[in-house]
Design an enzyme around this catalytic site. Structure first.
Site, PDB file in Angstrom:
ATOM      1  N   ASN A   1       0.832  -1.202   0.000  1.00  0.00           N
ATOM      2  CA  ASN A   1       0.000   0.000   0.000  1.00  0.00           C
ATOM      3  C   ASN A   1       0.869   1.256   0.000  1.00  0.00           C
ATOM      4  O   ASN A   1       1.029   1.906  -1.024  1.00  0.00           O
ATOM      5  CB  ASN A   1      -0.945  -0.009   1.201  1.00  0.00           C
ATOM      6  CG  ASN A   1      -2.120   0.925   1.027  1.00  0.00           C
ATOM      7  OD1 ASN A   1      -1.998   1.989   0.445  1.00  0.00           O
ATOM      8  ND2 ASN A   1      -3.273   0.540   1.538  1.00  0.00           N
ATOM      9  N   ASP A   2       1.444   1.593   1.127  1.00  0.00           N
ATOM     10  CA  ASP A   2       2.186   2.850   1.243  1.00  0.00           C
ATOM     11  C   ASP A   2       3.370   2.927   0.280  1.00  0.00           C
ATOM     12  O   ASP A   2       3.692   3.996  -0.234  1.00  0.00           O
ATOM     13  CB  ASP A   2       2.682   3.035   2.679  1.00  0.00           C
ATOM     14  CG  ASP A   2       1.536   3.078   3.677  1.00  0.00           C
ATOM     15  OD1 ASP A   2       0.496   3.679   3.348  1.00  0.00           O
ATOM     16  OD2 ASP A   2       1.674   2.502   4.768  1.00  0.00           O
ATOM     17  N   VAL A   3       4.032   1.783   0.016  1.00  0.00           N
ATOM     18  CA  VAL A   3       5.243   1.806  -0.805  1.00  0.00           C
ATOM     19  C   VAL A   3       4.942   1.933  -2.292  1.00  0.00           C
ATOM     20  O   VAL A   3       5.866   2.023  -3.108  1.00  0.00           O
ATOM     21  CB  VAL A   3       6.107   0.548  -0.546  1.00  0.00           C
ATOM     22  CG1 VAL A   3       6.573   0.511   0.897  1.00  0.00           C
ATOM     23  CG2 VAL A   3       5.347  -0.717  -0.910  1.00  0.00           C
TER      24      VAL A   3
ATOM     25  N   ALA B   1       0.280   3.572   7.170  1.00  0.00           N
ATOM     26  CA  ALA B   1       0.492   5.004   7.374  1.00  0.00           C
ATOM     27  C   ALA B   1      -0.820   5.772   7.482  1.00  0.00           C
ATOM     28  O   ALA B   1      -0.817   6.961   7.772  1.00  0.00           O
ATOM     29  CB  ALA B   1       1.324   5.590   6.237  1.00  0.00           C
TER      30      ALA B   1
END
Length: 462
Positions: free
Chosen positions: A388-390, A429
Site C-alpha cells: 500500500n504505502d510503498v 500510514a
C-alpha cells in the site's frame, strides 16, 4: 583458566563475525544465524569460567528459564508477528542492560571508589537500555495493534517539551550520581526518566516509520550492552554489543536513506498515519475498477513481463508459497517474472525478503527499488499483493501527504496494474492511495492467498 576464557572469547568473536557475514544473503542466513548463536553459547560458558565467578548455578537457571520461554515463542510465532517479536526481544535486551546497571550501582554503593569511566559507562548503559526497553514496548504495541499506528502525541509543543524534560532529567540524575550521589533513588530516577523519554520518543512516530524505529532501537540496545561491558570489564559483552550497535546503525542509516527522510525528521514523528487523508481528494468518492481471477489470469498469461510487488498483505495471508507457484506457471508460459521489493515494505527491515526466501524464490529474481523502477516502464503487468504505502503515488504528487518525499515503487509506469487487497482501506500510514482509483488499475478484492490460488487455477486451464 584465564587463558581458556580468552581462547573461548576469541572463538566466540570469530563465530559472531562469520555469523553476521552469513546474514548478508538468504542462502547463508540460516547457517549464519546458527553460527552466531553458537558463538553466544561459547561466550556464556567462557564467562561462567571466569575466576571468582560466583552463583553460576543461578545464571544457568536463568538461561534455562529464558530458553523455556524464548524457544517456543520463536518457533510458534507467525511470520506476520515476526516484527513485533523482534521489537520485543530487542527491548528485553535493553531492559536487561538497564537492570544490570542498577545492580552494579547497588553492589558498589553508588559506584564509590570506582574509576570515572566505569560510572559513566554504567549510567550511559542505564539510560540507553531503559530508552530501548520502553521504546521497543511502544513499537511492539503499535505493531501488535494494541496502540494506534498513527502518531500519538500530547498537543504539539507540549509533547516535545515533555520529551526534552525527560531526557534532561535523566542526565541530571546521572550527573548527580557521578559527582558522588549514593542514594538508590538517583539511579531509579535515571531509569524512570529514560523510560519516559523512550515512550515519548516512539509514540509520535507513525506506522510507516516502524522498520526504521526497530532498527534504531536495536542499535541502541547494542550500544548499551557495549557500554555495560566496558563498565564490567567484560570483553565478550563489549564486542557483541559493538557488533550489534554498528550493524544496527548502518541498517538504520540505509533505511532512512531508502525513505528519503533524515533520521531526525523520523524521530520527530514526521511520517506516517497522522492524517485521515492524503491531503487530496478522498478515494472513496471515485470509481474503482475491479477484476476477477479469470480476467487476471488471462492478463498475466499473455504478458511478456510481470513484476510482483509484495507487501504486508501477502504476509498476513501467508501467500508467499502460492505466489511462487503462480510465478512458476507464468515462467513456463514464457513470461519474465520478477519481484519488486521496497526496502521498507512490511513491518521490519527485510520482511519481504524473508517471506520470499521461505518460499524458495530465487534471490536473483528479487529486484531492489532502483532496478524495479527502471523495469516498470517495460512491464506489462505490475501485480501488487498487499502493498500500500510503498506504491502510493501521493508520495510523489501530493505535498500535503504525510508520506510525501518517500521513494516508492513506480508501478504506474507499467502498462497495467492488478492490486490484490481485502478492501479499499488505507495502509499502515493511514493514507488514502490514489493508485487504487487510477484508470490503469484493476482491483482483485479478497484474501491474497485465496485470490492468487484462484488465479493459479485459472492459469492451469489456459
Amino acid at each position: 583458566m584465564t587463558t581458556v576464557v580468552g581462547i573461548g572469547y576469541l572463538l566466540a568473536f570469530s563465530l559472531f563475525i562469520v555469523g553476521l557475514m552469513g546474514l548478508t544473503g538468504p542462502k547463508t542466513a540460516v547457517r549464519g544465524n546458527a553460527l552466531a548463536a553458537a558463538g553466544m553459547v561459547v561466550a556464556i560458558v567462557s564467562t561462567l569460567l571466569l575466576p571468582g565467578m560466583g552463583n553460576w548455578w543461578l545464571i544457568a537457571l536463568g538461561l534455562v528459564l529464558g530458553a523455556i520461554v524464548g524457544v517456543p515463542a520463536a518457533r510458534k510465532v507467525k511470520m506476520t508477528a515476526m516484527p513485533q517479536m523482534v521489537a520485543l526481544f530487542n527491548g528485553v535486551g535493553g531492559g536487561a542492560v538497564a537492570l544490570i546497571a542498577w545492580v552494579e550501582f547497588r553492589d558498589t554503593a553508588g559506584y564509590v571508589g570506582l574509576p570515572l569511566h566505569v560510572s559513566v559507562a554504567s549510567l550511559f548503559a542505564a539510560i540507553i537500555g531503559s530508552v530501548s526497553f520502553w521504546g521497543s514496548l511502544m513499537a511492539f504495541g503499535k505493531l501488535q495493534g494494541w496502540l494506534p499506528a498513527r502518531p500519538v502525541a500530547v498537543a504539539g509543543l507540549l509533547h516535545r517539551l515533555l520529551t526534552v524534560v525527560a531526557l534532561v532529567a535523566a542526565f541530571v540524575y546521572a550527573i548527580t550520581v557521578m559527582v558522588g550521589g549514593t542514594s538508590e533513588w538517583l539511579v531509579i530516577g535515571v531509569l524512570i526518566s529514560s523510560a519516559f523519554f523512550g515512550v515519548l520518543m516512539v509514540l509520535p512516530i507513525g506506522g510507516a516509520d516502524m522498520p526504521v524505529v526497530i532498527s534504531l532501537l536495536n542499535a541502541a540496545t547494542g550500544l548499551s550492552a557495549a557500554a555495560m561491558g566496558l563498565a564490567l570489564d567484560n570483553t565478550a559483552l563489549i564486542v557483541a554489543g559493538m557488533l550489534v550497535g554498528a550493524s544496527g546503525s548502518i541498517l538504520t542509516n540505509l533505511m532512512a536513506k531508502a525513505m528519503n527522510r533524515p533520521l531526525a525528521s523520523i524521530l520527530a514523528g514526521g511520517v506516517g498515519g497522522g492524517t485521515e487523508s492524503s491531503g487530496g481528494d478522498r478515494t472513496e468518492d471515485r470509481p474503482v475498477r475491479s477484476t476477477n481471477a479469470t480476467d487476471a489470469a488471462i492478463q498475466l498469461a499473455y504478458a511478456n513481463r510481470v513484476l510482483v510487488v509484495p507487501g504486508y498483505g501477502m504476509a498476513v495471508a501467508q501467500a508467499q508459497h502460492v505466489v511462487r507457484e503462480l510465478a512458476d506457471l507464468l515462467e513456463r508460459k514464457g513470461v519474465d517474472v520478477g519481484y519488486a521489493v521496497h526496502p521498507v515494505a512490511g513491518r521490519m527491515p527485510g520482511h519481504m525478503n524473508v517471506l520470499l526466501a521461505e518460499a524458495d524464490v530465487p534471490y536473483e529474481s528479487l529486484k531492489d527499488m532502483d532496478e524495479s523502477n527502471s523495469l516498470f516502464g517495460q512491464t506489462d503487468v505490475a501485480l501488487v499483493i498487499g502493498a500500500n504505502d510503498v506504491v502510493n503515488p501521493a508520495a510523489r504528487t501530493d505535498p500535503d501527504s504525510p508520506i510525501y518525499g518517500m521513494p516508492i515503487l513506480d508501478v504506474l509506469a507499467s502498462r497495467s496494474v492488478i492490486v490484490l487487497k481485502r478492501s479499499m482501506g488505507a495502509g499502515f500510514a493511514g493514507v488514502d492511495n490514489e493508485l487504487f482509483v487510477d484508470p490503469k488499475t484493476r482491483m482483485l478484492f479478497g484474501d491474497a492467498k485465496a485470490s492468487v490460488s484462484d488465479v493459479v487455477e485459472e492459469l492451469k486451464k489456459l
